[in-house]
Enzyme design. Structure first.
Site, PDB file in Angstrom:
ATOM      1  N   ARG A 120     -12.645  -9.501  -7.861  1.00  0.00           N
ATOM      2  CA  ARG A 120     -11.652 -10.276  -8.637  1.00  0.00           C
ATOM      3  C   ARG A 120     -10.846  -9.424  -9.607  1.00  0.00           C
ATOM      4  NH1 ARG A 120     -16.124 -13.549  -8.546  1.00  0.00           N
ATOM      5  NH2 ARG A 120     -15.930 -15.237  -7.022  1.00  0.00           N
ATOM      6  N   LYS A 142       3.729  -5.997  -9.596  1.00  0.00           N
ATOM      7  CA  LYS A 142       3.824  -6.785  -8.360  1.00  0.00           C
ATOM      8  C   LYS A 142       3.116  -6.022  -7.248  1.00  0.00           C
ATOM      9  CE  LYS A 142       8.174  -9.294  -8.811  1.00  0.00           C
ATOM     10  NZ  LYS A 142       9.458  -9.550  -8.136  1.00  0.00           N
ATOM     11  N   GLU A 184      18.347   2.510  -6.477  1.00  0.00           N
ATOM     12  CA  GLU A 184      17.673   1.683  -7.483  1.00  0.00           C
ATOM     13  C   GLU A 184      17.917   2.241  -8.884  1.00  0.00           C
ATOM     14  OE1 GLU A 184      16.349  -1.168  -6.752  1.00  0.00           O
ATOM     15  OE2 GLU A 184      15.812  -1.074  -4.639  1.00  0.00           O
ATOM     16  N   LYS A 226      13.027  -0.953 -16.627  1.00  0.00           N
ATOM     17  CA  LYS A 226      12.110  -1.836 -15.888  1.00  0.00           C
ATOM     18  C   LYS A 226      11.005  -2.309 -16.820  1.00  0.00           C
ATOM     19  CE  LYS A 226       9.969  -3.407 -11.958  1.00  0.00           C
ATOM     20  NZ  LYS A 226       9.764  -3.317 -10.553  1.00  0.00           N
ATOM     21  N   GLU A 236       8.656 -13.129 -13.722  1.00  0.00           N
ATOM     22  CA  GLU A 236       9.967 -13.450 -13.131  1.00  0.00           C
ATOM     23  C   GLU A 236      10.339 -14.914 -13.251  1.00  0.00           C
ATOM     24  OE1 GLU A 236      10.897 -11.237  -9.576  1.00  0.00           O
ATOM     25  OE2 GLU A 236      12.554 -12.554  -9.098  1.00  0.00           O
ATOM     26  N   ARG A 240      13.917 -11.102 -15.260  1.00  0.00           N
ATOM     27  CA  ARG A 240      13.468 -10.156 -14.235  1.00  0.00           C
ATOM     28  C   ARG A 240      14.268 -10.312 -12.952  1.00  0.00           C
ATOM     29  NH1 ARG A 240       7.167  -8.207 -13.080  1.00  0.00           N
ATOM     30  NH2 ARG A 240       7.745  -6.706 -11.500  1.00  0.00           N
ATOM     31  N   ASN A 244      17.281  -7.988  -9.179  1.00  0.00           N
ATOM     32  CA  ASN A 244      17.613  -8.217  -7.769  1.00  0.00           C
ATOM     33  C   ASN A 244      19.113  -8.106  -7.492  1.00  0.00           C
ATOM     34  OD1 ASN A 244      14.956  -8.693  -6.864  1.00  0.00           O
ATOM     35  ND2 ASN A 244      15.026 -10.741  -7.748  1.00  0.00           N
ATOM     36  N   HIS A 247      20.401  -7.485  -4.057  1.00  0.00           N
ATOM     37  CA  HIS A 247      19.278  -7.627  -3.126  1.00  0.00           C
ATOM     38  C   HIS A 247      19.433  -8.793  -2.152  1.00  0.00           C
ATOM     39  CE1 HIS A 247      17.555  -4.537  -5.546  1.00  0.00           C
ATOM     40  NE2 HIS A 247      16.382  -4.588  -4.945  1.00  0.00           N
ATOM     41  N   HIS A 251      18.977  -8.049   1.657  1.00  0.00           N
ATOM     42  CA  HIS A 251      17.996  -8.673   2.554  1.00  0.00           C
ATOM     43  C   HIS A 251      18.674  -9.270   3.780  1.00  0.00           C
ATOM     44  CE1 HIS A 251      15.099  -9.078  -1.059  1.00  0.00           C
ATOM     45  NE2 HIS A 251      14.888  -7.962  -0.401  1.00  0.00           N
ATOM     46  N   HIS A 264      15.715   0.253   2.625  1.00  0.00           N
ATOM     47  CA  HIS A 264      15.963  -0.798   1.641  1.00  0.00           C
ATOM     48  C   HIS A 264      16.987  -0.350   0.593  1.00  0.00           C
ATOM     49  CE1 HIS A 264      15.321  -4.223  -0.876  1.00  0.00           C
ATOM     50  NE2 HIS A 264      14.894  -3.468  -1.881  1.00  0.00           N
TER      51      HIS A 264
HETATM   52  P1  NAD Z   1       7.215   4.317   1.627  1.00  0.00           P
HETATM   53  O1  NAD Z   1       6.049   4.092   0.765  1.00  0.00           O
HETATM   54  O2  NAD Z   1       7.135   3.865   3.031  1.00  0.00           O
HETATM   55  O3  NAD Z   1       7.606   5.858   1.579  1.00  0.00           O
HETATM   56  C1  NAD Z   1       8.701   6.320   2.341  1.00  0.00           C
HETATM   57  C2  NAD Z   1       8.294   7.457   3.283  1.00  0.00           C
HETATM   58  O4  NAD Z   1       8.131   8.657   2.529  1.00  0.00           O
HETATM   59  C3  NAD Z   1       6.973   7.250   3.992  1.00  0.00           C
HETATM   60  O5  NAD Z   1       7.048   7.783   5.285  1.00  0.00           O
HETATM   61  C4  NAD Z   1       6.000   8.052   3.141  1.00  0.00           C
HETATM   62  O6  NAD Z   1       4.841   8.454   3.833  1.00  0.00           O
HETATM   63  C5  NAD Z   1       6.851   9.226   2.777  1.00  0.00           C
HETATM   64  N1  NAD Z   1       6.493   9.928   1.544  1.00  0.00           N
HETATM   65  C6  NAD Z   1       6.036   9.392   0.397  1.00  0.00           C
HETATM   66  N2  NAD Z   1       5.993  10.319  -0.568  1.00  0.00           N
HETATM   67  C7  NAD Z   1       6.406  11.482   0.004  1.00  0.00           C
HETATM   68  C8  NAD Z   1       6.593  12.791  -0.492  1.00  0.00           C
HETATM   69  N3  NAD Z   1       6.417  13.090  -1.779  1.00  0.00           N
HETATM   70  N4  NAD Z   1       7.011  13.743   0.363  1.00  0.00           N
HETATM   71  C9  NAD Z   1       7.271  13.439   1.662  1.00  0.00           C
HETATM   72  N5  NAD Z   1       7.140  12.219   2.188  1.00  0.00           N
HETATM   73  C10 NAD Z   1       6.717  11.238   1.344  1.00  0.00           C
HETATM   74  O7  NAD Z   1       8.539   3.620   1.010  1.00  0.00           O
HETATM   75  P2  NAD Z   1       9.041   3.365  -0.481  1.00  0.00           P
HETATM   76  O8  NAD Z   1      10.504   3.286  -0.385  1.00  0.00           O
HETATM   77  O9  NAD Z   1       8.416   4.297  -1.460  1.00  0.00           O
HETATM   78  O10 NAD Z   1       8.462   1.913  -0.814  1.00  0.00           O
HETATM   79  C11 NAD Z   1       8.862   0.791  -0.079  1.00  0.00           C
HETATM   80  C12 NAD Z   1       7.893  -0.325  -0.337  1.00  0.00           C
HETATM   81  O11 NAD Z   1       7.926  -0.655  -1.719  1.00  0.00           O
HETATM   82  C13 NAD Z   1       8.175  -1.592   0.426  1.00  0.00           C
HETATM   83  O12 NAD Z   1       6.983  -2.056   1.002  1.00  0.00           O
HETATM   84  C14 NAD Z   1       8.648  -2.556  -0.646  1.00  0.00           C
HETATM   85  O13 NAD Z   1       8.321  -3.898  -0.339  1.00  0.00           O
HETATM   86  C15 NAD Z   1       7.904  -2.058  -1.830  1.00  0.00           C
HETATM   87  N6  NAD Z   1       8.497  -2.412  -3.121  1.00  0.00           N
HETATM   88  C16 NAD Z   1       7.699  -2.993  -4.049  1.00  0.00           C
HETATM   89  C17 NAD Z   1       8.202  -3.306  -5.289  1.00  0.00           C
HETATM   90  C18 NAD Z   1       7.297  -3.905  -6.336  1.00  0.00           C
HETATM   91  O14 NAD Z   1       7.773  -4.307  -7.398  1.00  0.00           O
HETATM   92  N7  NAD Z   1       6.018  -3.949  -6.082  1.00  0.00           N
HETATM   93  C19 NAD Z   1       9.537  -3.029  -5.596  1.00  0.00           C
HETATM   94  C20 NAD Z   1      10.322  -2.426  -4.627  1.00  0.00           C
HETATM   95  C21 NAD Z   1       9.796  -2.126  -3.394  1.00  0.00           C
END
Ligand code: NAD
Length: 359
Positions: A120, A142, A184, A226, A236, A240, A244, A247, A251, A264
């Protein structure tokens, strides 16, 4: 080079975001966030060979293990979280265990979700290695996983104990992923900080060159924004939602083109330009500001014109957006650089016109 700390002010659940070069290898910067004896590092097959050793070398004295998952959004699933639970069980993890999430947003969301569920809720530390994760997903609590029915459908709000953003890790990030993160960063200037926007315009060359000092500054300012929004509106209910900006359009294009065609951040860049153009069309914002936004994004190597898609289909996707209320389209628009706002009941004909003119 200096280390910057940004605090997320959430009372007893508050935490520091540390930003700077060499932080992963400097365990004194993050070991104090670990309260118990058990530590599980969750990472993936791309990041592990690059950075796992740096983290593990700082874990002497703890009972620790690493779980290396396959790479990619396709693995942000309940099945992967079950792998995390199994690894925690094998470690003998108790209620005071800590998960270290070493990777991009996929790893951060998944490991954070597993931390929210195990017994939990246990501690976790975000160790973001993508620019997007440093400025966005690792801050704010999140967490979640995808279902076949849709992205992020299962999740929890669960704040980390600390965020450790080692800017050295960005050196290995693929170019498109890096630029997607910059979208971003630009968003924070666009929605709430015209001075930062001007700073980005002046420092675009340094950011394109991944200059260390410029990166620390850009990440720190982004995290301050942020953190401020999260502290004022953790779950949110209001402000917050401004994060978006762009966004809803993003999407729609991601859904229409199939996930993976546009990153994205690339879709967000296009979406912000469209939101700014729509704001100008509706007479809410200066057109020159929309042009400055497009120029900055293009200068950072981001796409600003959308792929060719049917506007009616895009609007159908937009109608499904979570921000809509009572069947009416609710969008984040702006008054100009630094001044985003939520607008209810946006005229669909105007949206149609923007989408049609865009390509
Ligand atoms: P990701 O985690 O898939 O990373 C992108 C790519 O880069 C992957 O292939 C990864 O293995 C590679 N990688 C990571 N670090 C590296 C490094 N230092 N050197 C070389 N390669 C590296 O993608 P992302 O863009 O970081 O994250 C996207 C995710 O984040 C989505 O699932 C999205 O839904 C989520 N997200 C969450 C929030 C939140 O508030 N929680 C906000 C925005 C996005």
């Amino acid at each position: 080079m200096s280390i910057v700390t940004v605090d997320v002010a959430l009372g007893t659940r508050g935490y520091p975001i540390r930003i700077g070069a060499g932080l992963l290898a400097d365990a004194s910067a993050w070991r104090t966030a670990i309260r118990g004896r058990h530590v599980l590092v969750v990472t993936n097959e791309v990041v592990a060979p690059l950075y796992l050793e740096r983290v593990q070398s700082g874990l002497q004295g703890f009972t620790h293990a690493a779980l290396v998952l396959p790479d990619g959004e396709a693995h942000k699933t309940l099945a992967s979280s079950a792998n995390v639970f199994d690894a925690l069980a094998a470690l003998g993890a108790t209620r005071d265990a800590t998960i270290l999430a070493l990777g991009g947003g996929v790893i951060g969301d998944l490991a954070g979700f597993a931390a929210a569920c195990w017994m939990r809720g246990i501690d976790f530390v975000q160790m973001p290695t993508t620019l997007l994760a440093m400025v966005d997903s690792s801050v704010g609590g999140k967490t979640g996983v995808n279902l076949p029915a849709g992205k992020n459908l299962v999740g929890a709000f669960h704040q980390p104990r600390a965020v450790v953003a080692d800017t050295d890790t960005l050196a290995t990030l693929p170019d498109r992923e890096y630029r997607a993160g910059l979208a971003e960063v630009v968003k924070y200037g666009a929605i709430g900080d015209s001075d930062f926007f001007a700073w980005l315009e002046a420092n675009a060359d340094a950011l394109n060159a991944r200059d260390g000092a410029a990166l620390v500054e850009a990440i720190a300012v982004s995290c301050r924004h942020k953190a401020g929004v999260v502290a004022r509106d953790e779950h949110e209910h209001g402000e917050r939602a401004l994060l978006n900006f762009g966004h809803t359009f993003a999407h729609a294009y991601e859904t229409e083109t199939g996930y993976g065609t546009l990153l994205h951040g690339e879709a967000v860049a296009i979406g912000m330009v469209l939101a700014a153009q729509l704001s100008a069309d509706l007479g809410r914002a200066p057109r020159v500001d929309a042009e400055r936004l497009a120029t900055l994004l293009a200068g950072l190597g981001l796409p600003v014109a959308p792929p060719r898609c049917d506007p009616d289909r895009l609007i159908a996707h937009m109608r499904l957006d979570k921000k809509n209320l009572g069947g009416r389209l609710r969008l984040i628009l702006w008054r100009g650089i630094g001044r985003a706002e939520i607008v209810a009941d946006v005229d669909e004909a105007a949206i149609h016109a923007v989408l049609t003119a865009a390509h």
